[in-house]
Write a protein that holds these residues in place. Sequence first.
Motif, short mmCIF file in Angstrom:
data_model
loop_
_atom_site.label_atom_id
_atom_site.label_comp_id
_atom_site.label_asym_id
_atom_site.label_seq_id
_atom_site.Cartn_x
_atom_site.Cartn_y
_atom_site.Cartn_z
N GLY A 42 -2.17 -44.13 -16.74
CA GLY A 42 -0.87 -44.13 -16.06
C GLY A 42 -0.30 -42.74 -15.94
N GLU A 43 -0.05 -42.10 -17.08
CA GLU A 43 0.65 -40.81 -17.08
C GLU A 43 -0.19 -39.70 -16.46
OE1 GLU A 43 3.46 -41.14 -19.88
OE2 GLU A 43 2.11 -41.02 -21.58
N ALA A 44 -1.50 -39.73 -16.76
CA ALA A 44 -2.37 -38.66 -16.28
C ALA A 44 -2.41 -38.64 -14.75
CB ALA A 44 -3.77 -38.83 -16.86
N PHE A 93 5.57 -25.56 -20.76
CA PHE A 93 5.44 -26.80 -21.51
C PHE A 93 6.53 -27.79 -21.13
CE2 PHE A 93 7.92 -24.19 -24.56
CZ PHE A 93 8.94 -25.05 -24.93
N GLN A 94 6.19 -29.05 -21.37
CA GLN A 94 7.08 -30.17 -21.06
C GLN A 94 8.13 -30.29 -22.16
OE1 GLN A 94 4.78 -33.73 -21.31
NE2 GLN A 94 6.50 -35.13 -21.04
N GLY A 95 9.37 -30.41 -21.77
CA GLY A 95 10.44 -30.64 -22.76
C GLY A 95 11.47 -31.55 -22.13
N GLN A 378 14.90 -41.57 -28.34
CA GLN A 378 13.50 -41.25 -28.60
C GLN A 378 12.99 -40.16 -27.65
OE1 GLN A 378 11.30 -41.99 -30.98
NE2 GLN A 378 9.68 -40.88 -29.90
N HIS A 379 13.60 -40.07 -26.48
CA HIS A 379 13.08 -39.14 -25.47
C HIS A 379 14.04 -37.99 -25.20
CE1 HIS A 379 9.95 -42.14 -25.12
NE2 HIS A 379 10.92 -43.03 -25.03
N GLY A 380 14.64 -37.50 -26.30
CA GLY A 380 15.23 -36.17 -26.30
C GLY A 380 16.59 -35.91 -25.70
C1 GAL Z 1 8.31 -39.82 -22.71
C2 GAL Z 1 8.09 -38.97 -21.49
C3 GAL Z 1 7.55 -39.78 -20.38
C4 GAL Z 1 6.34 -40.56 -20.84
C5 GAL Z 1 6.59 -41.27 -22.16
C6 GAL Z 1 5.41 -41.99 -22.75
O1 GAL Z 1 8.79 -39.08 -23.76
O2 GAL Z 1 9.32 -38.42 -21.11
O3 GAL Z 1 7.22 -38.95 -19.30
O4 GAL Z 1 5.31 -39.68 -20.93
O5 GAL Z 1 7.09 -40.39 -23.10
O6 GAL Z 1 4.41 -41.12 -23.12
#
Ligand code: GAL
Length: 420
Positions: A42-44, A93-95, A378-380
């Motif tokens: 999915g993500e890739a 990098f991803q943040g 959880q996602h910042g």
């Molecule tokens: C989140 C990220 C999303 C997705 C998800 C699951 O932290 O923002 O893009 O990758 O993790 O891995």
Amino acid sequence: MRRRWLAAVAITLLGVTACGGGGETKAAQSEVTVFSWWTGPGEADGLKAMREIFEKQNPNLKFIDGAVAGGSGDQAKALLQTKLQGGEPPDSFQGHAGAELQGYIKAGQLEDLTSLYDELKLKDAFPAQLVEQISVEGKIYSVPVNIHRSNVLWFNPAVLTEAGVAGPPKTIEEFTAALEKVKATGKIPLSIGSEWTVTHLLENVLLGSLGTDAYNALFKPGADWGGPAVTKALESFATILSYAGDSQDDWQPAAKQVADGQAAFNVMGDWAYGFFRNPAPNGLSKTAKKDFDWAPAPGTDGTYLWLSDSFTLPKGAKNRDGALAWLKVAAGKEGQDAFNPKKGSIPARKDADAALYTDYLGEALKDWSSDKLAGSVQHGVSVSQPWLSAINEQVGLFLGKKDVAALQKGLAEAAAANTQ
Ligand code: GAL
């Protein structure tokens, strides 16, 4: 599944070492290492789509995928810290926009991107409240590539019908009643992945139980984590979790249990949509509304529990110009419109091509423009990385002891230690 990704990462890392060794500045100047955690199904696909645009626009630059496996960056972020502290940053990098990014900014690890914003007129392209999340004292430090929604209840319509559940539950009480009905059929009521997915569930239950304003207030100084409203939310969390199946390796196998009809519900971000819909081998090639369906997580209708992936220019990047070339693609309309439909997110840009966002994503675009906002834990967005680590530790302890009072005490202490 996890093993396969780790093998892919090992190959990637070997590739980086082989190309980067021997102080070959010239090689470094022709390579751009982009660090993310998008290696999984999915993500890739999203990353690949954006990478293809980058390669088309920059034929002289070699894209090095520095991705490290593990949903939500649970492994990647730790490794990134080591690299940053060791003076070996990737080129970009991803943040996550919000408190997570503010941590990198305050640690002096990022370059100010204001001149890129001026050059590309990005302040007009992104929503003002998003730019605020990636700024400190008027300087802007990253390029947001998307908006994800955390509060999605994914469900399997046939499993609900079999259990006699008329539709997706709208409240926490309806949710527990539905979970009980599914349990009676022998199917898994709620699928769950690795530990971070439990914190993901927790933020959804807090929002659904407390409501938007009280949820948002939890992240302000002096917040009341010890009061009865949080106790009630945590009791609901414990009840909901008691219906969970065996923990899966990560979010993908847990989401797959819903799409395959083994489980009724999964609370996950909308990256699951990309995974469900994208063609094999990375995606599951499933049909929306038939194999899987969605609704706002119980109690959260009208609120977008949001997060945003952004890319940075770390200080000391070996290929600064190459990194800027990557950021231009990540910031641009073409890059975002290639990336987001595959990633299962909506674009951060306001001028993206709406026709590309159909089905779930069409609804998400509409909701993003009208819903109230709440920031993901959880996602910042809402909490810094040290605060999130403390929350994750409490969730881990709770999974062992199932002690609601201890969880509430631990969460209150974590909040007090991380807010002034
Ligand atoms: C989140 C990220 C999303 C997705 C998800 C699951 O932290 O923002 O893009 O990758 O993790 O891995």
